[in-house]
Design an enzyme around this catalytic site. Structure first.
Site, PDB file in Angstrom:
ATOM      1  N   TYR A 192       0.841  -1.198   0.000  1.00  0.00           N
ATOM      2  CA  TYR A 192       0.000   0.000   0.000  1.00  0.00           C
ATOM      3  C   TYR A 192       0.878   1.250   0.000  1.00  0.00           C
ATOM      4  O   TYR A 192       0.620   2.197  -0.757  1.00  0.00           O
ATOM      5  CB  TYR A 192      -0.916  -0.007   1.226  1.00  0.00           C
ATOM      6  N   GLU A 203     -11.432   6.027   5.244  1.00  0.00           N
ATOM      7  CA  GLU A 203     -10.757   6.804   6.287  1.00  0.00           C
ATOM      8  C   GLU A 203     -11.714   7.048   7.449  1.00  0.00           C
ATOM      9  O   GLU A 203     -11.297   7.059   8.610  1.00  0.00           O
ATOM     10  CB  GLU A 203     -10.236   8.123   5.728  1.00  0.00           C
ATOM     11  N   TRP A 215      -5.012   1.304  10.464  1.00  0.00           N
ATOM     12  CA  TRP A 215      -5.263   1.293   9.018  1.00  0.00           C
ATOM     13  C   TRP A 215      -5.053  -0.099   8.435  1.00  0.00           C
ATOM     14  O   TRP A 215      -5.694  -0.480   7.464  1.00  0.00           O
ATOM     15  CB  TRP A 215      -4.361   2.304   8.309  1.00  0.00           C
TER      16      TRP A 215
END
Length: 212
Positions: free
Chosen positions: A33, A55, A63
């Site tokens: 990522y 988000e 995350w």
């Protein structure tokens, strides 16, 4: 040749490449990522809506949790097609609350539906892409340490305010700044990271304030 990182906020992997030393970057999917997505300019209604909503789901969580659940989120929310998500009903909310493959938070699920509806309404005002990219700030000196990376900025505060004004939910200035990083509106790869400076390259979009 030494493979030591130039400073503690960078890490050099077995491939000899220097990267931002995010917590969790030792995980291959997280590293992927960072290398392939974070800070890269994102365009298009559904991809931008996805970043905003994910988000929002990430708030209070790692995350990495969201990243690993992203395929399930995409399935559950029809790849964040705003027209399909905007048509969700209370029955869909209840169905999603039973879906263990995503984050089962009623407030965040309902916010995603609300954000899809707000995205459709924005089409009459230029669209979500124009709204987001007109808030891309001018480039600033690249951060050298994590301490220099802000959690929010005047631009994210203004964008969060604009988004709330047109009907978006679960998007405060800190969450919005994270989305700006994820969408490439800002490039916070540290000095010395191999991705530094590459993210905004070629990102100018006709008619939008997106600097290259």
């Amino acid at each position: 040749m030494s493979t030591a990182a130039p400073h503690p906020d960078l890490t050099v992997g077995p491939d000899g490449v220097a990267r931002c030393a995010w917590p969790g970057l030792s995980h291959a999917d997280y590293r992927d990522y960072h290398d392939r997505e974070w800070g890269k300019p994102v365009h298009g209604e559904a991809p931008l809506l996805e970043r905003l909503c994910l988000e929002g789901f990430q708030s209070g969580l790692s995350w990495l949790v969201i990243l690993r659940k992203r395929p399930a989120f995409r399935r559950a929310f029809h790849h964040f097609d705003p027209e399909r998500v905007a048509a969700f009903t209370e029955a869909d909310v209840e169905r999603l609350l039973e879906d263990e493959s995503i984050v089962r938070n009623r407030r965040k699920i309902e916010a995603t539906i609300q954000n899809a509806r707000a995205t459709l309404a924005l089409r009459e005002q230029g669209g979500l892409e124009e709204l987001l990219w007109t808030h891309a700030p001018e480039p600033t000196p690249r951060p050298r340490t994590f301490a220099e990376v802000p959690s929010q900025t005047p631009e994210s505060e203004l964008l969060a305010k604009r988004l709330r004004k047109v009907g978006f939910a679960q998007l405060g200035p800190t969450t919005v700044y994270a989305a700006m990083q994820a969408c490439g509106l800002v490039d916070d790869h540290l000095v010395g990271c191999f991705r530094a400076g590459a993210s905004r390259s070629g990102s100018r979009v006709t008619g939008l304030h997106a600097t290259s």
